[in-house]
Design an enzyme around this catalytic site. Structure first.
Site, PDB file in Angstrom:
ATOM      1  N   CYS A   8      -1.807   6.186   5.842  1.00  0.00           N
ATOM      2  CA  CYS A   8      -1.786   5.723   4.510  1.00  0.00           C
ATOM      3  C   CYS A   8      -0.709   5.698   3.978  1.00  0.00           C
ATOM      4  O   CYS A   8       0.451   5.847   4.828  1.00  0.00           O
ATOM      5  CB  CYS A   8      -2.776   6.589   3.657  1.00  0.00           C
ATOM      6  SG  CYS A   8      -2.544   8.255   3.550  1.00  0.00           S
ATOM      7  N   ASN A  11      -0.041  10.193   3.104  1.00  0.00           N
ATOM      8  CA  ASN A  11      -0.615  11.207   3.984  1.00  0.00           C
ATOM      9  C   ASN A  11      -1.221  12.612   3.262  1.00  0.00           C
ATOM     10  O   ASN A  11      -1.072  13.732   3.836  1.00  0.00           O
ATOM     11  CB  ASN A  11       0.329  11.336   5.115  1.00  0.00           C
ATOM     12  CG  ASN A  11      -0.324  12.419   6.315  1.00  0.00           C
ATOM     13  OD1 ASN A  11       0.344  13.177   7.167  1.00  0.00           O
ATOM     14  ND2 ASN A  11      -1.439  11.880   6.771  1.00  0.00           N
ATOM     15  N   CYS A  13      -3.563  12.254   0.614  1.00  0.00           N
ATOM     16  CA  CYS A  13      -5.154  11.844  -0.023  1.00  0.00           C
ATOM     17  C   CYS A  13      -6.094  11.150   1.168  1.00  0.00           C
ATOM     18  O   CYS A  13      -7.075  11.699   1.534  1.00  0.00           O
ATOM     19  CB  CYS A  13      -5.249  11.112  -1.230  1.00  0.00           C
ATOM     20  SG  CYS A  13      -4.078  11.605  -2.544  1.00  0.00           S
ATOM     21  N   SER A  15      -5.469   9.409   4.262  1.00  0.00           N
ATOM     22  CA  SER A  15      -5.484   9.421   5.723  1.00  0.00           C
ATOM     23  C   SER A  15      -5.993  11.124   6.293  1.00  0.00           C
ATOM     24  O   SER A  15      -6.526  11.117   7.334  1.00  0.00           O
ATOM     25  CB  SER A  15      -4.236   9.080   6.518  1.00  0.00           C
ATOM     26  OG  SER A  15      -3.005   9.635   5.972  1.00  0.00           O
ATOM     27  N   ASP A 117      -6.529   3.648  -3.124  1.00  0.00           N
ATOM     28  CA  ASP A 117      -5.755   4.853  -3.172  1.00  0.00           C
ATOM     29  C   ASP A 117      -6.113   5.575  -4.297  1.00  0.00           C
ATOM     30  O   ASP A 117      -6.046   5.193  -5.496  1.00  0.00           O
ATOM     31  CB  ASP A 117      -4.272   4.405  -3.493  1.00  0.00           C
ATOM     32  CG  ASP A 117      -3.377   5.459  -3.261  1.00  0.00           C
ATOM     33  OD1 ASP A 117      -3.740   6.707  -3.407  1.00  0.00           O
ATOM     34  OD2 ASP A 117      -2.177   5.393  -3.114  1.00  0.00           O
TER      35      ASP A 117
HETATM   36  P1  4NP Z   1      -2.230   8.624   0.116  1.00  0.00           P
HETATM   37  O1  4NP Z   1      -2.239   8.619  -1.576  1.00  0.00           O
HETATM   38  O2  4NP Z   1      -1.435   7.386   0.475  1.00  0.00           O
HETATM   39  O3  4NP Z   1      -3.781   8.451   0.220  1.00  0.00           O
HETATM   40  O4  4NP Z   1      -1.992   9.864   0.602  1.00  0.00           O
HETATM   41  C1  4NP Z   1      -0.864   8.792  -1.988  1.00  0.00           C
HETATM   42  C2  4NP Z   1      -0.131   9.935  -2.312  1.00  0.00           C
HETATM   43  C3  4NP Z   1       0.969  10.086  -2.843  1.00  0.00           C
HETATM   44  C4  4NP Z   1       1.607   8.682  -3.256  1.00  0.00           C
HETATM   45  C5  4NP Z   1       0.987   7.537  -3.257  1.00  0.00           C
HETATM   46  C6  4NP Z   1      -0.249   7.597  -2.505  1.00  0.00           C
HETATM   47  N1  4NP Z   1       2.971   8.805  -4.020  1.00  0.00           N
HETATM   48  O5  4NP Z   1       3.324   7.752  -4.770  1.00  0.00           O
HETATM   49  O6  4NP Z   1       3.474  10.166  -3.959  1.00  0.00           O
END
Ligand code: 4NP
Length: 149
Positions: A8, A11, A13, A15, A117
């Site tokens: 994702c 990494n 939330c 994946s 997300d």
């Molecule tokens: P993930 O969620 O891709 O499911 O782990 C996110 C975690 C952090 C961020 C974006 C999405 N971020 O922008 O920091």
């Protein structure tokens, strides 16, 4: 098929949930698979999964609290037999990095939909929805692989 990498953005939330669910299902079905996860971004490298992901996984009997975020490496794209992107943006970024054995998790029972997300969701409900979608699609993915493992 011996190894699967779920990818994702952060990494932290989505994946890690996919990794935890896939490890449990592989174990329950005696499938000898190496399963890992990574993010296309590097903002959260070294961090544990976000609290809501740890919580929703725990409520479903999956402990992901020990996982730590890492960024996908070019070598991963050679090493893993299957790279599974959680949404279109991850898919496009991985394609650009040169991933070949690349699929989207939503192809497995969700007509190719993105796993949304939940990072910016305000409440916990979004994580419950995301968990259900990940669990179902990972289950379908592993079923399609079972004959080949
Ligand atoms: P993930 O969620 O891709 O499911 O782990 C996110 C975690 C952090 C961020 C974006 C999405 N971020 O922008 O920091």
């Amino acid at each position: 098929m011996k190894s699967i990498l779920f990818v994702c953005l952060g990494n932290i939330c989505r994946s890690p949930i996919a990794e935890g669910v896939a490890k449990r299902l592989a174990c329950e079905n005696s499938m000898a698979l190496e399963i890992d996860s990574a993010g296309t971004g590097d903002w959260h490298v070294g961090e544990a999964p976000c609290a809501n992901s740890v919580k929703v996984a725990r409520q479903n009997g999956v402990d992901i609290s020990g996982l730590r975020a890492r960024q996908v490496q070019k070598s991963d794209l050679e090493r893993f037999d299957l790279i599974v992107a959680l949404d279109d943006s991850n898919y496009d970024n991985l394609k650009r990095l040169g991933a070949k054995r690349l699929v989207k998790l939503g192809q497995y029972g969700f007509e190719g939909a993105d796993v949304p997300d939940p990072y910016f969701f305000k409440g916990f409900e979004g994580f419950e929805e995301v968990y259900k979608m990940i669990e179902k699609s990972v289950e379908t993915l592993l079923k399609t692989l079972k004959d080949n493992v």
